[in-house]
Motif scaffolding. Structure first.
Motif, PDB file in Angstrom:
ATOM      1  N   PRO A 294      -2.083 -45.286   2.580  1.00 44.84           N
ATOM      2  CA  PRO A 294      -2.878 -46.654   2.928  1.00 44.84           C
ATOM      3  C   PRO A 294      -1.829 -47.471   3.661  1.00 44.84           C
ATOM      4  O   PRO A 294      -0.655 -47.547   3.572  1.00 44.84           O
TER       5      PRO A 294
ATOM      6  N   ASP B 161     -11.083 -51.783   0.686  1.00 47.32           N
ATOM      7  CA  ASP B 161     -11.083 -50.471  -0.111  1.00 47.32           C
ATOM      8  C   ASP B 161     -11.122 -49.228   0.722  1.00 47.32           C
ATOM      9  O   ASP B 161     -10.490 -48.532   0.561  1.00 47.32           O
ATOM     10  N   THR B 162     -11.878 -49.339   1.663  1.00 44.32           N
ATOM     11  CA  THR B 162     -11.999 -48.181   2.736  1.00 44.32           C
ATOM     12  C   THR B 162     -10.930 -48.016   3.670  1.00 44.32           C
ATOM     13  O   THR B 162     -10.329 -47.154   3.836  1.00 44.32           O
TER      14      THR B 162
ATOM     15  N   THR C 133      -6.999 -47.424   0.948  1.00 40.31           N
ATOM     16  CA  THR C 133      -7.093 -45.939   0.823  1.00 40.31           C
ATOM     17  C   THR C 133      -6.432 -45.277   2.091  1.00 40.31           C
ATOM     18  O   THR C 133      -6.549 -45.951   3.027  1.00 40.31           O
TER      19      THR C 133
ATOM     20  N   PRO D  34     -12.444 -43.287   6.949  1.00 42.86           N
ATOM     21  CA  PRO D  34     -13.670 -43.109   6.738  1.00 42.86           C
ATOM     22  C   PRO D  34     -14.427 -42.223   7.871  1.00 42.86           C
ATOM     23  O   PRO D  34     -13.963 -42.296   9.070  1.00 42.86           O
TER      24      PRO D  34
ATOM     25  N   HIS E  46     -15.145 -38.974   3.791  1.00 47.80           N
ATOM     26  CA  HIS E  46     -13.579 -39.622   3.902  1.00 47.80           C
ATOM     27  C   HIS E  46     -12.646 -38.630   4.164  1.00 47.80           C
ATOM     28  O   HIS E  46     -12.584 -37.575   3.529  1.00 47.80           O
TER      29      HIS E  46
ATOM     30  N   ALA F  29      -8.304 -38.562   1.774  1.00 48.79           N
ATOM     31  CA  ALA F  29      -8.360 -39.146   0.425  1.00 48.79           C
ATOM     32  C   ALA F  29      -9.779 -38.897  -0.272  1.00 48.79           C
ATOM     33  O   ALA F  29     -10.666 -38.608   0.702  1.00 48.79           O
ATOM     34  N   GLU F  30      -9.629 -38.726  -1.685  1.00 48.69           N
ATOM     35  CA  GLU F  30     -10.938 -38.818  -2.175  1.00 48.69           C
ATOM     36  C   GLU F  30     -11.509 -40.360  -2.445  1.00 48.69           C
ATOM     37  O   GLU F  30     -10.929 -40.982  -3.095  1.00 48.69           O
ATOM     38  N   HIS F  31     -12.665 -40.596  -1.616  1.00 47.42           N
ATOM     39  CA  HIS F  31     -12.969 -42.218  -1.632  1.00 47.42           C
ATOM     40  C   HIS F  31     -14.464 -42.152  -1.322  1.00 47.42           C
ATOM     41  O   HIS F  31     -14.948 -41.441  -0.562  1.00 47.42           O
TER      42      HIS F  31
ATOM     43  N   GLY G  18     -16.941 -44.863   0.141  1.00 48.69           N
ATOM     44  CA  GLY G  18     -17.103 -46.013   0.896  1.00 48.69           C
ATOM     45  C   GLY G  18     -18.509 -46.877   0.311  1.00 48.69           C
ATOM     46  O   GLY G  18     -19.353 -46.238   0.027  1.00 48.69           O
ATOM     47  N   GLN G  19     -18.164 -48.061   0.125  1.00 47.53           N
ATOM     48  CA  GLN G  19     -19.196 -49.123  -0.348  1.00 47.53           C
ATOM     49  C   GLN G  19     -19.606 -50.227   0.856  1.00 47.53           C
ATOM     50  O   GLN G  19     -18.439 -50.602   1.451  1.00 47.53           O
TER      51      GLN G  19
ATOM     52  N   ASN H 279     -21.011 -49.891   3.573  1.00 47.18           N
ATOM     53  CA  ASN H 279     -20.662 -49.410   4.851  1.00 47.18           C
ATOM     54  C   ASN H 279     -21.425 -49.941   6.106  1.00 47.18           C
ATOM     55  O   ASN H 279     -22.724 -50.039   5.902  1.00 47.18           O
TER      56      ASN H 279
END
Length: 753
Positions: free
Chosen positions: A370, A442-443, A447, A451, A477, A480-482, A484-485, A487
């Motif tokens: 990140p 966060d995205t 992280t 995305p 993504h 990484a395991e993510h 997104g919110q 978006n």
């Protein structure tokens, strides 16, 4: 216990005293440095100096520590408090006091020191013939701050002070430092002492000195609140090249003021050095090789380093782990200035180049990391600079330019001549714009990886003379395991004349849906056509007006017989396709696929070549048992299936050629031949099956099975001898023909066109 009670009462009212400090700056706040470089020895590469350090006691301590690298301290004195002794260990200078300092009181200490200075490949004090200069950070040293290489200090990002620097040198040389020139006094002995003052509070890595034979070129920048001199010091043999290289400096400064607010320093100063560039306040080290007399080589560096006046000098990252707040923004500015000077296309082309570079190679060079909490060995790496730049680019488009620059100005003013973290920037943007930026940070910031936004498919419904277009989006993504919110994504609708209507959609989580009403039926809906968001997808647009080709990451499109312009849009998704066949022995790529939009023109001839290899498709092609195949789908509402193609190469490396490729998605998949029983390397004389003239010819007897790549039986029969099977009821595609009889089983892959 009764006898001890009065002593405990006395101790309760005594100030808490700390001693034996082992961390530089602990318990103190340095407010001013007065540095005297009294003797500069160019032969021995030594300095003799004194530094008077004014500090405020934050704790009641009877010792404190500063940093000083390789130089030897001769003496430490103070007229404000008695110094009982001092010692050096490594880079640490410990000063012991006879009594504790009072909290909130101010003290001054004068330190005499000298010796050979430290430098590394890039950083520290560098000697070059009759020139000497400092670079305030080092790429190899950890931590990187190297103010300590020429004066004792608290060498971090958060302890800021103002400065007076006095440099004595021979009269054939100039001494240029940060801040304003207060005076130059001739000492009457062939030397002069130069006095420079920096009134702003800045960290130690940003103060500087340079000594040598320099000539001055100057200009003026008329800022929004004040006029600022533009001063460029260069060697005599290159001073005539300075005007051509720095011709747009005032225009760049004006543009940055419009974006970020008033210029916050004293002057716009650059100085030619063999190594560069480094954003010292008012005295930017600028690589001599960039002063060419033109703008092509050095102008982006001029812009990059100037922007540090806001990002680094005005507001400094709190730790090296948040260096993207300095260098990511400066790298963005080193491209964004093009927008004002040369137009939007120039900026977009430069940013697209950076995006392509980062998405293609950054994770290979530095791993999936990140932007914040960056490891020290990567502080000055590609992720911080270039990925930081594309994240700032995405942030600007996420908020819209007006809110973005409003929010950035609020951030800069809130933390003016202080330090900030990524969380501080997040909160400042929230405060200013009223938009919750947590999902974006966060995205993109907190992280690793990137995305991936995509339009899975769209449907069009005529409605009262208009068209209702339902667009279905997908979030993935990469790295990484993510999930997104909030978006935010831009989608562009194309009519048959290639007129474009662009709108913004927003969704939470993996899947999104948006309905738009248009006055035309779109022939294509393309996500992020203008590359406003640096997601895990590379794109290329080409309008064919004549024969030619368009290539993007192992997908090459060829055009011939072009009579009318034909628009094509090609995407390389840097994530795997969404659905994976459940059939044993068939695996889709997990790392990439392509999307093609091709404007319809029945007279134009198109073909495409898609290359596979164990390098690009090593996730699915491991051994000679893995047989590569090409799959296609119209969009994500369709299932992956085989289309006609020809294949060349070996199991390790080859290519598929598709004639007249349709608009849609393409992916490489692999059939495990050990599961399917296929031997592509069998002797041609042993082949029992062949395809020609629309028929499958079988040599042998037994049960024959024809199986598609999804594992479905499309034909089965028992043969008493050689036979011919019509392909009229079998769709084009790749199949395995299996012949079972006489206790044996033979299989071979065929292609039906």
């Amino acid at each position: 216990m009764k006898k001890l009670f009065p002593l405990l009462i006395m101790m309760a009212f005594m100030p808490f005293c700390r001693s034996n400090q082992t961390i530089a700056g602990e318990g103190i706040d340095v407010t001013h440095y007065e540095i005297h470089l009294n003797e500069i020895n160019f032969d021995n590469h030594t300095i003799e100096a004194t530094a008077t350090i004014t500090l405020k006691a934050v704790s009641a301590i009877n010792s404190f520590a500063l940093e000083l690298k390789t130089l030897t301290v001769y003496n430490v004195v103070s007229s404000d408090i008695e110094v009982s002794g001092f010692s050096q260990s490594g880079d640490l200078l410990s000063v012991n006091l006879s009594s504790a300092m009072n909290v909130g009181s101010t003290y001054s200490f004068t330190i005499s020191y000298g010796g050979n200075t430290f430098n590394e490949d890039w950083g520290g004090v560098h000697w070059s013939s009759d020139y000497v200069y400092n670079l305030g950070v080092g790429f190899d040293s950890q931590p990187h701050n190297l103010g300590k290489t020429w004066f004792p200090c608290v060498d971090d990002f958060t302890d800021k002070a103002n400065y007076d620097v006095f440099v004595t040198t021979t009269n054939d040389k100039k001494a240029i430092c940060g801040g304003n020139l207060v005076s130059k006094n001739d000492n009457g002995n062939g030397t002069s002492t130069w006095h420079w003052n920096t009134p702003q509070e800045i960290p130690t890595y940003l103060i500087s000195f340079t000594i040598g034979d320099y000539e001055l070129w100057n200009d003026m920048f008329h800022g929004m609140n004040a006029d600022f001199p533009i001063e460029v010091y260069a060697k005599p043999n290159q001073i005539n090249k300075v005007p051509g290289t720095f011709v747009n400096t005032a225009a760049i400064a004006s543009f940055f003021e419009d974006c970020f607010g008033p210029y916050p320093l004293n002057r716009i100063g650059y100085i030619s050095t063999p190594l560069g560039c480094m954003e010292h306040v008012d005295n930017i080290a600028f690589a001599s090789s960039l002063i060419t007399g033109g703008t092509n080589d050095g102008e982006s560096f001029i812009a990059h380093e100037m922007s540090h006046a806001w990002f680094g000098d005005y507001v400094t990252c709190s730790t090296a782990g948040d260096m993207w707040l300095n260098e990511g923004f400066a790298s963005f500015c080193g491209a964004y200035y093009l927008f004002d000077l040369y137009g939007e296309d120039a900026y977009r082309n430069e940013m697209n180049s950076i995006i392509t570079n980062i998405l293609s190679s950054c994770h290979i060079q530095e791993g999936w990391i990140p932007l914040n909490n960056m490891p020290l060995d990567l502080t000055y790496g590609t992720t911080v600079y270039k990925k930081g730049a594309i994240v700032v680019h995405s942030m600007m488009n996420y908020l819209g330019k007006e809110k973005f620059f409003e929010g950035i100005r609020h951030y800069l003013d809130k933390y003016a001549f202080s330090s900030a973290t990524s969380e501080d920037l997040l909160n400042a943007l929230n405060e200013s714009t009223g938009i919750d930026m947590q999902g974006f940070f966060d995205t993109y910031v907190f992280t690793a990886g990137s995305p991936h936004f995509n339009i899975d498919y769209f449907t069009t419904t005529p409605e009262n003379g208009s068209y209702k277009v339902d667009v279905y989006m997908k979030y993935k993504h990469r790295g990484a395991e993510h999930v997104g919110q909030h978006n935010i994504y831009k989608i562009s609708f194309f009519d048959e004349n290639l007129n474009i209507v662009t709108d913004t959609v927003c969704w939470n989580g993996l899947n999104g849906h948006s309905t738009k009403i248009l006055d035309f039926e779109p022939i294509a809906v393309i996500g992020d056509y203008y590359n406003d968001f640096a997601d895990a997808k590379l794109e290329k647009n080409k309008t064919f007006s004549s024969s030619g080709n368009c290539e993007l990451n192992y997908f090459k499109l060829f055009a011939d017989n072009i009579n009318n312009p034909v628009f094509c849009h090609l995407e390389n998704h840097l994530v795997g396709p969404d659905d994976t066949p459940e059939t044993e022995g068939i695996t889709l790529s997990s790392s990439h696929y392509w999307s093609l939009f091709r404007q319809d023109d029945p007279d134009a001839d198109f073909s495409s070549q898609i290359t596979f290899s164990t390098v690009t498709d090593g996730d699915i092609i491991h051994t000679e048992n893995d047989s590569a195949v090409l799959l296609y789908r119209r969009d994500a509402a369709d299932i992956w299936h085989v289309i006609p193609y020809t294949q060349e190469g070996t199991w390790k490396h080859g290519r598929f050629t598709v004639e007249n490729p349709a608009s849609g998605d393409y992916t490489v998949a692999a059939i495990d031949k050990s599961v399917w029983g296929v031997d592509e390397n069998a002797d041609a004389n042993d082949d029992f099956v062949s395809v020609y003239n629309g028929e499958i010819h079988i040599s042998g007897r037994g049960e024959v099975q024809i199986i598609d790549v999804m594992g479905r039986m499309v034909y089965s029969d028992v043969l008493s001898g050689d036979a011919t099977i019509s392909t009229s009821n079998i769709k084009a595609g790749i199949y395995v023909v299996r012949l079972i009889g006489d206790g044996t089983s033979r299989s071979e892959k065929i292609i039906i066109k």
